[in-house]
Design a protein around this motif. Structure first.
Motif, PDB file in Angstrom:
ATOM      1  N   CYS A 111      -8.967  18.364   1.619  1.00  0.00           N
ATOM      2  CA  CYS A 111      -9.928  17.657   2.458  1.00  0.00           C
ATOM      3  C   CYS A 111      -9.421  17.630   3.907  1.00  0.00           C
ATOM      4  CB  CYS A 111     -10.097  16.234   1.931  1.00  0.00           C
ATOM      5  SG  CYS A 111     -11.042  15.168   3.013  1.00  0.00           S
ATOM      6  N   GLU A 113     -10.147  15.603   6.110  1.00  0.00           N
ATOM      7  CA  GLU A 113      -9.979  14.216   6.559  1.00  0.00           C
ATOM      8  C   GLU A 113      -8.690  13.598   6.030  1.00  0.00           C
ATOM      9  OE1 GLU A 113     -11.902  12.555   8.718  1.00  0.00           O
ATOM     10  OE2 GLU A 113     -13.131  14.346   8.967  1.00  0.00           O
ATOM     11  N   CYS A 114      -8.499  13.667   4.706  1.00  0.00           N
ATOM     12  CA  CYS A 114      -7.346  12.973   4.110  1.00  0.00           C
ATOM     13  C   CYS A 114      -6.327  13.940   3.518  1.00  0.00           C
ATOM     14  CB  CYS A 114      -7.815  11.967   3.059  1.00  0.00           C
ATOM     15  SG  CYS A 114      -8.485  12.736   1.579  1.00  0.00           S
ATOM     16  N   CYS A 132     -15.272  15.251  -0.621  1.00  0.00           N
ATOM     17  CA  CYS A 132     -13.990  14.719  -1.068  1.00  0.00           C
ATOM     18  C   CYS A 132     -14.204  13.483  -1.925  1.00  0.00           C
ATOM     19  CB  CYS A 132     -13.118  14.377   0.138  1.00  0.00           C
ATOM     20  SG  CYS A 132     -11.562  13.614  -0.326  1.00  0.00           S
ATOM     21  N   CYS A 135     -11.722  10.306  -0.401  1.00  0.00           N
ATOM     22  CA  CYS A 135     -12.097   9.497   0.755  1.00  0.00           C
ATOM     23  C   CYS A 135     -13.590   9.523   1.044  1.00  0.00           C
ATOM     24  CB  CYS A 135     -11.310   9.932   1.995  1.00  0.00           C
ATOM     25  SG  CYS A 135     -11.894  11.477   2.723  1.00  0.00           S
TER      26      CYS A 135
HETATM   27 ZN   LIG Z   1     -10.714  13.190   1.796  1.00  0.00          ZN
END
Ligand SMILES: [Zn+2]
Length: 145
Positions: A111, A113-114, A132, A135
């Protein structure tokens, strides 16, 4: 009085330490959860055999066509499936395929983002998105080739 206080804060410190130690293995286990089997590749003549293609694919949990297209494009050659293996024209080293696999995981699994691998491809309207489950982030998927 002071003695008691001191003992108390030691205990608090120790409990915090225990909690921290307890949290650590869980965290690293989480990071290692996504284990890709070692690539089994072999060059024969002018072709490269990716013997455990389907095994690796099962770990990646991605559409077969997508992973195959990615590899073919990056290697700049044609690839096809035969049983549980993929066969590519030309000679490609295991190190090269390993690098591509890492890039695939980085671009299409982790992901943005995370950075967790708990993602899946979902169709939203007419485009595929990477969603994802850790998150909740949705991100667009870079087109292959
Ligand atoms: Zn994520």
């Amino acid at each position: 009085m002071w003695q008691n206080y001191s003992k108390n804060s030691d205990e608090i410190y120790e409990n915090a330490l225990k909690r921290a130690k307890k949290a650590l293995p869980e965290h690293s286990a989480d990071d290692n959860r996504f284990k890709i089997p070692e690539l089994n590749t072999q060059i024969q003549g002018k072709r490269t055999f990716f013997r455990n293609f389907k095994e690796v694919l099962a770990m990646l949990n991605r559409p077969l066509e997508h992973f195959l297209k990615f590899l073919s494009n990056e290697l700049g050659t044609a690839g096809n499936i035969q049983g549980s293996q993929a066969i590519f024209a030309g000679k490609h080293s295991k190190a090269q395929l390993n690098r591509l696999l890492k890039r695939y995981v980085n671009d299409f699994i982790n992901c943005p983002e995370c950075n967790k691998p708990d993602t899946k491809f979902v169709i939203q309207g007419r485009v595929s998105m990477m969603k994802c489950e850790a998150c909740g982030a949705s991100s667009s998927i870079r087109s292959v080739g």
